[in-house]
Scaffold this motif. Sequence first.
Motif, short mmCIF file in Angstrom:
data_model
loop_
_atom_site.label_atom_id
_atom_site.label_comp_id
_atom_site.label_asym_id
_atom_site.label_seq_id
_atom_site.Cartn_x
_atom_site.Cartn_y
_atom_site.Cartn_z
N LEU A 165 0.85 -1.19 0.00
CA LEU A 165 0.00 0.00 0.00
C LEU A 165 0.88 1.24 0.00
O LEU A 165 1.73 1.41 0.88
N VAL A 166 0.67 2.11 -0.99
CA VAL A 166 1.46 3.34 -1.13
C VAL A 166 0.53 4.53 -0.92
O VAL A 166 -0.46 4.69 -1.63
N VAL A 167 0.85 5.36 0.08
CA VAL A 167 0.08 6.57 0.36
C VAL A 167 1.06 7.74 0.42
O VAL A 167 2.27 7.54 0.35
N GLN A 168 0.53 8.95 0.53
CA GLN A 168 1.45 10.10 0.64
C GLN A 168 1.26 10.81 1.96
O GLN A 168 0.22 10.69 2.61
N ALA A 169 2.28 11.54 2.37
CA ALA A 169 2.41 12.00 3.75
C ALA A 169 1.33 12.97 4.19
O ALA A 169 1.07 13.10 5.39
N THR A 170 0.70 13.69 3.27
CA THR A 170 -0.29 14.70 3.67
C THR A 170 -1.72 14.23 3.46
O THR A 170 -2.63 15.05 3.39
N GLU A 171 -1.93 12.93 3.35
CA GLU A 171 -3.28 12.39 3.23
C GLU A 171 -4.09 12.70 4.49
O GLU A 171 -3.54 12.96 5.57
N HIS A 172 -5.41 12.60 4.37
CA HIS A 172 -6.30 12.70 5.52
C HIS A 172 -6.02 11.54 6.47
O HIS A 172 -5.64 10.44 6.03
N PRO A 173 -6.18 11.75 7.79
CA PRO A 173 -5.97 10.65 8.74
C PRO A 173 -6.77 9.39 8.42
O PRO A 173 -6.35 8.28 8.77
N ALA A 174 -7.92 9.53 7.77
CA ALA A 174 -8.70 8.34 7.41
C ALA A 174 -7.91 7.41 6.51
O ALA A 174 -8.09 6.18 6.56
N VAL A 175 -7.05 7.95 5.68
CA VAL A 175 -6.18 7.14 4.82
C VAL A 175 -4.95 6.68 5.58
O VAL A 175 -4.59 5.49 5.57
N LEU A 176 -4.28 7.60 6.27
CA LEU A 176 -3.05 7.26 6.95
C LEU A 176 -3.27 6.25 8.07
O LEU A 176 -2.49 5.29 8.23
N GLU A 177 -4.33 6.41 8.84
CA GLU A 177 -4.59 5.47 9.93
C GLU A 177 -5.04 4.12 9.41
O GLU A 177 -4.74 3.08 10.01
N THR A 178 -5.78 4.10 8.32
CA THR A 178 -6.14 2.82 7.70
C THR A 178 -4.89 2.10 7.23
O THR A 178 -4.76 0.87 7.42
N ALA A 179 -3.97 2.83 6.63
CA ALA A 179 -2.72 2.22 6.18
C ALA A 179 -1.95 1.63 7.36
O ALA A 179 -1.44 0.49 7.29
N ARG A 180 -1.87 2.39 8.45
CA ARG A 180 -1.15 1.89 9.62
C ARG A 180 -1.82 0.64 10.18
O ARG A 180 -1.15 -0.32 10.59
N LEU A 187 -3.63 -1.57 8.56
CA LEU A 187 -3.39 -2.71 7.67
C LEU A 187 -1.99 -3.28 7.88
O LEU A 187 -1.79 -4.50 7.85
N GLY A 188 -1.04 -2.41 8.11
CA GLY A 188 0.31 -2.88 8.41
C GLY A 188 0.37 -3.60 9.74
O GLY A 188 0.99 -4.67 9.86
N ARG A 189 -0.29 -3.04 10.75
CA ARG A 189 -0.25 -3.60 12.10
C ARG A 189 -1.03 -4.91 12.21
O ARG A 189 -0.56 -5.88 12.82
N LEU A 190 -2.21 -4.95 11.63
CA LEU A 190 -3.11 -6.09 11.80
C LEU A 190 -2.94 -7.18 10.76
O LEU A 190 -3.23 -8.35 11.03
N HIS A 191 -2.49 -6.81 9.57
CA HIS A 191 -2.45 -7.77 8.47
C HIS A 191 -1.07 -7.95 7.85
O HIS A 191 -0.91 -8.73 6.92
N GLY A 192 -0.08 -7.21 8.33
CA GLY A 192 1.26 -7.36 7.81
C GLY A 192 1.46 -6.76 6.44
O GLY A 192 2.45 -7.07 5.75
#
Length: 396
Positions: free
Chosen positions: A110-125, A127-132
């Motif tokens: 999953l590739v996101v950019q640093a100034t995304e809304h928290p809804a995107v950034l927290e979802t990305a985090r 997915l990394g934490r819960l699903h690897g």
Amino acid sequence: MGGRTSEVACPRPPSLATGPVYLDHNATTPVDPRVTEAALPYWTGFFGNPSSEHAYGGEPRRALAAARAQVAGLIGARPAEIVFTGSGSEANLLALRGAVLAAGARDAHLVVQATEHPAVLETARALGRLHGTRVTVLPVDHHGLVSHDALAAALRTGSDRTVVSIMAANNETGAIQPVADLAALAHSRGALVHCDAAQACGKIPVDVGELDVDLLTVVGHKMYAPRGAAALFVREGVALEPVVYGGGQERGLRAGTENVALAVALGTAARLAADDLDAGRIAALRDDLHRRLAEALPGRVRLNGPEAAGQRLPNTLNVGIDGTRGHEVLARAPEIAASTGSACHSGVHEPSPVLTAMGFDAGRALAAIRLSLGRWSTQADVDTAVRALAAAVVDR
């Protein structure tokens, strides 16, 4: 479309009749009275379940289909590609979690950019934490824009298990990302592309074909519909894991009986935006506000975000005033309602993550004030804002 220069002619909401000048449209917009009028019958009269085959389901079912077509029309999609959700955050969750899980989370990138809304950034985090899931966060330049080279570097191992999410326009600075260019690159590497267009829809033209995206988020309360009304464009053939399991509503991606009134509100807001984005009139007001603030406070007003007109939302002005803190200035200017990008925790203000990602130091970031105009903003509102902000800063 968007060519008017006179004051807006549509009815002004009663909520704006009293109180300070409202310059926080990027946070939320007043509900357009025409939207309220269209949705009201589906709260008060047409109560039937749109899935019901009997007479009470007929009108709600028709209205739901019409609203879906209206949202599709705003973004150049087909009605069958629109999935109604309860918020933009939920639409982003459905897009990112749905695409990553459908691709096989542990093998996905999953590739996101640093100034995304928290809804995107927290979802990305999550997915990394819960699903690897492997997550890459792209940097932005001092204008808040993602570069072609940065995405290319992230996609060197691109595959059909890669999902890229690039917002259309930033909620704080109004920076408009080069989505079409980035989407073309991502697709050339086999990636799926999502775009959070919450701030862009209703302010600038948005067309999923021109942007060449696979998923796109639309949010009602950013374009004069009530909160709780949003949608996700899902291009035909894109596989997603559902966000809510159960019945077959919304293509099986978001179970639960549809809120017809909110769908009608979103559809009506989309139709009104498609009829007249009003970008030219609003941009002229924004630029006048910027110019006059700079004249009232010579040498002290710093623009945060792209300077080029085509790279920033027409309604958005994010500025810092040297030697100040944004929240203190706004506290001394009760005549206007605006916001800063800082977060306040127990009375301690922290710099905006968006401005920090753009390379601004804490002093510059904490000075930021976001002034976002809207459908009923007038020249008199600009006059009031200039006077109030200049008075709040003078001799400080």
